[in-house]
Design a protein around this motif. Structure first.
Motif, PDB file in Angstrom:
ATOM      1  N   HIS A   1     -62.484 -79.504  40.323  1.00 54.90           N
ATOM      2  CA  HIS A   1     -61.373 -80.120  41.065  1.00 54.90           C
ATOM      3  C   HIS A   1     -61.166 -81.555  40.570  1.00 54.90           C
ATOM      4  CE1 HIS A   1     -58.906 -81.706  44.297  1.00 54.90           C
ATOM      5  NE2 HIS A   1     -58.620 -80.451  44.597  1.00 54.90           N
TER       6      HIS A   1
ATOM      7  N   ALA B   1     -49.748 -84.608  41.241  1.00 57.60           N
ATOM      8  CA  ALA B   1     -49.069 -83.845  42.296  1.00 57.60           C
ATOM      9  C   ALA B   1     -49.996 -83.570  43.479  1.00 57.60           C
ATOM     10  CB  ALA B   1     -48.553 -82.532  41.728  1.00 57.60           C
ATOM     11  N   ILE B   2     -51.286 -83.893  43.319  1.00 58.40           N
ATOM     12  CA  ILE B   2     -52.248 -83.576  44.385  1.00 58.40           C
ATOM     13  C   ILE B   2     -52.206 -84.632  45.476  1.00 58.40           C
ATOM     14  CG2 ILE B   2     -54.708 -83.267  44.932  1.00 58.40           C
ATOM     15  CD1 ILE B   2     -55.088 -81.978  42.279  1.00 58.40           C
ATOM     16  N   GLY B   3     -51.909 -84.179  46.686  1.00 59.31           N
ATOM     17  CA  GLY B   3     -51.927 -85.053  47.856  1.00 59.31           C
ATOM     18  C   GLY B   3     -50.855 -86.127  47.843  1.00 59.31           C
TER      19      GLY B   3
ATOM     20  N   ASN C   1     -57.907 -75.622  50.875  1.00 60.16           N
ATOM     21  CA  ASN C   1     -58.996 -76.542  50.548  1.00 60.16           C
ATOM     22  C   ASN C   1     -58.965 -77.690  51.556  1.00 60.16           C
ATOM     23  OD1 ASN C   1     -60.862 -78.253  49.426  1.00 60.16           O
ATOM     24  ND2 ASN C   1     -59.601 -78.839  47.668  1.00 60.16           N
TER      25      ASN C   1
ATOM     26  N   LEU D   1     -53.221 -72.901  45.639  1.00 61.76           N
ATOM     27  CA  LEU D   1     -54.378 -73.602  46.215  1.00 61.76           C
ATOM     28  C   LEU D   1     -53.787 -74.802  46.969  1.00 61.76           C
ATOM     29  CD1 LEU D   1     -57.401 -74.159  46.567  1.00 61.76           C
ATOM     30  CD2 LEU D   1     -57.462 -75.099  44.271  1.00 61.76           C
ATOM     31  N   ILE D   2     -54.036 -74.834  48.268  1.00 59.40           N
ATOM     32  CA  ILE D   2     -53.316 -75.795  49.115  1.00 59.40           C
ATOM     33  C   ILE D   2     -54.277 -76.733  49.834  1.00 59.40           C
ATOM     34  CG2 ILE D   2     -51.568 -75.986  50.943  1.00 59.40           C
ATOM     35  CD1 ILE D   2     -51.007 -72.923  50.420  1.00 59.40           C
ATOM     36  N   GLY D   3     -54.039 -78.027  49.706  1.00 58.21           N
ATOM     37  CA  GLY D   3     -54.871 -79.026  50.368  1.00 58.21           C
ATOM     38  C   GLY D   3     -54.253 -79.455  51.695  1.00 58.21           C
ATOM     39  N   SER D   4     -53.600 -80.614  51.674  1.00 61.47           N
ATOM     40  CA  SER D   4     -53.072 -81.241  52.903  1.00 61.47           C
ATOM     41  C   SER D   4     -52.324 -80.286  53.826  1.00 61.47           C
ATOM     42  CB  SER D   4     -52.117 -82.387  52.541  1.00 61.47           C
ATOM     43  OG  SER D   4     -52.558 -83.040  51.402  1.00 61.47           O
TER      44      SER D   4
ATOM     45  N   GLU E   1     -53.613 -77.653  38.584  1.00 62.19           N
ATOM     46  CA  GLU E   1     -53.298 -78.656  39.592  1.00 62.19           C
ATOM     47  C   GLU E   1     -53.060 -80.004  38.919  1.00 62.19           C
ATOM     48  OE1 GLU E   1     -55.056 -77.384  43.644  1.00 62.19           O
ATOM     49  OE2 GLU E   1     -56.571 -78.521  42.597  1.00 62.19           O
TER      50      GLU E   1
ATOM     51  N   LYS F   1     -60.988 -80.140  51.812  1.00 60.84           N
ATOM     52  CA  LYS F   1     -61.561 -81.390  51.283  1.00 60.84           C
ATOM     53  C   LYS F   1     -62.490 -82.005  52.355  1.00 60.84           C
ATOM     54  CE  LYS F   1     -57.313 -81.984  48.756  1.00 60.84           C
ATOM     55  NZ  LYS F   1     -56.545 -82.832  47.894  1.00 60.84           N
TER      56      LYS F   1
ATOM     57  N   GLY G   1     -51.547 -75.577  42.244  1.00 61.99           N
ATOM     58  CA  GLY G   1     -51.890 -76.439  43.370  1.00 61.99           C
ATOM     59  C   GLY G   1     -51.338 -77.824  43.131  1.00 61.99           C
ATOM     60  N   GLY G   2     -50.886 -78.471  44.201  1.00 66.07           N
ATOM     61  CA  GLY G   2     -50.342 -79.826  44.101  1.00 66.07           C
ATOM     62  C   GLY G   2     -49.154 -79.940  45.025  1.00 66.07           C
ATOM     63  N   SER G   3     -49.451 -80.421  46.268  1.00 67.62           N
ATOM     64  CA  SER G   3     -48.400 -80.623  47.270  1.00 67.62           C
ATOM     65  C   SER G   3     -47.591 -79.372  47.588  1.00 67.62           C
ATOM     66  CB  SER G   3     -47.482 -81.782  46.846  1.00 67.62           C
ATOM     67  OG  SER G   3     -48.229 -82.980  46.811  1.00 67.62           O
ATOM     68  N   VAL G   4     -48.282 -78.237  47.617  1.00 65.57           N
ATOM     69  CA  VAL G   4     -47.614 -77.010  48.078  1.00 65.57           C
ATOM     70  C   VAL G   4     -47.471 -77.116  49.591  1.00 65.57           C
ATOM     71  CG1 VAL G   4     -47.816 -74.491  48.285  1.00 65.57           C
ATOM     72  CG2 VAL G   4     -48.602 -75.647  46.195  1.00 65.57           C
TER      73      VAL G   4
HETATM   74  C1  PEP Z   1     -55.972 -79.611  46.313  1.00 63.45           C
HETATM   75  O1  PEP Z   1     -56.737 -80.405  46.817  1.00 63.45           O
HETATM   76  O2  PEP Z   1     -56.446 -78.698  45.608  1.00 63.45           O
HETATM   77  C2  PEP Z   1     -54.544 -79.764  46.539  1.00 63.45           C
HETATM   78  C3  PEP Z   1     -53.725 -79.030  45.848  1.00 63.45           C
HETATM   79  O3  PEP Z   1     -54.172 -80.698  47.460  1.00 63.45           O
HETATM   80  P1  PEP Z   1     -52.667 -80.948  48.049  1.00 63.45           P
HETATM   81  O4  PEP Z   1     -52.122 -79.606  48.448  1.00 63.45           O
HETATM   82  O5  PEP Z   1     -52.878 -81.853  49.214  1.00 63.45           O
HETATM   83  O6  PEP Z   1     -51.872 -81.559  46.964  1.00 63.45           O
END
Ligand code: PEP
Length: 231
Positions: A86, A157-159, A6, A208-211, A153, A8, A187-190
């Motif tokens: 989200h 823990a997100i970002g 993701n 589900l991976i963001g950063s 998520e 973002k 998802g959350g800081s994976v």
């Molecule tokens: C997300 O935005 O769905 C997410 C999990 O972000 P992050 O990996 O940066 O925590």
């Protein structure tokens, strides 16, 4: 196993193209289901088996919804996957459960693969009301919808660089697995150093991976780890 990126509000049309080009060169992608969610300005018909999805869209074909994109704009690029619920849309953009349900039903009627996100805030976790809160975020959502992918998520823990603990994720995934037989992601800081442990958790069908997905080499590193892991 599902591994999703993701972006973002990161990456441009140009850098997304370069990212997908590099990702396509990466070997054996077909043993996993890979999804990439670029910002809406970077959506396109990419010639690839990688699934491209929308981070958001308005629940209408077209119309007077300034600043939004709808089904017509997604159809142009054959986009059939969307993220709904989200936490950034719930908490920063103030989307209500009623509106989220409306989106869910609209995109379900249009046969989209829906990544439906739920997660508790730190305040809720501390008050020990996590399950009640997650149940509220599932109101109006068809958990038997065949193209549903549920993503747990936790907001805190997100970002943040601070992933949830294995036991806590396990407990929530166990709770959710009793409600649906569809895939459930965490998802959350994976990131490359914790993804192996996360994917080994019972009932976890992916991440589900963001950063950590913004850098394509890092994302490929996580894909490699996923390929070697359990499911
Ligand atoms: C997300 O935005 O769905 C997410 C999990 O972000 P992050 O990996 O940066 O925590």
């Amino acid at each position: 196993m599902i591994i999703a990126a993701n972006f973002k509000m990161n990456h441009t049309r140009k850098t997304t193209k370069e990212y997908i080009k590099k990702l396509k060169k990466f070997k054996d992608l077909d043993s996993l289901k890979i999804y990439v969610f670029p910002p809406s300005t970077a959506l396109d018909r990419f010639d690839t088996t990688i699934n491209i999805g929308a981070q958001n869209a308005y629940p209408a074909v077209s119309g007077s919804f300034t600043g939004e994109i709808g089904l017509e704009q997604l159809n142009e690029f054959n986009i059939k996957t969307i993220i709904i619920g989200h936490s950034e849309r719930r908490h920063i953009l103030n989307e209500t459960q009623e509106f989220i349900t409306k989106k869910f039903n609209f995109f379900k009627e249009n046969n989209f693969t829906i990544f439906y996100c739920i997660g508790e805030t730190s305040k809720i976790r501390e008050s020990k009301n996590t399950f009640e809160y997650l149940n509220e975020q599932l109101i109006g959502v068809d958990l038997n919808y065949e193209n549903l992918i549920l993503a747990y998520e936790p907001v805190w823990a997100i970002g943040t660089g601070k992933s949830a603990k294995k036991e806590d994720i396990e407990e929530v995934l166990e709770f959710l697995s009793k409600k649906t037989s569809n895939p459930i992601l965490y998802g959350g800081s994976v990131n490359p150093s914790n993804i192996k442990e996360i994917l080994s958790i019972k009932n976890c069908s992916g991440a589900l991976i963001g950063s950590a997905s913004l850098n394509v080499e890092k994302f490929c590193e996580m894909i490699n780890i996923a390929k070697e892991s359990r499911c």
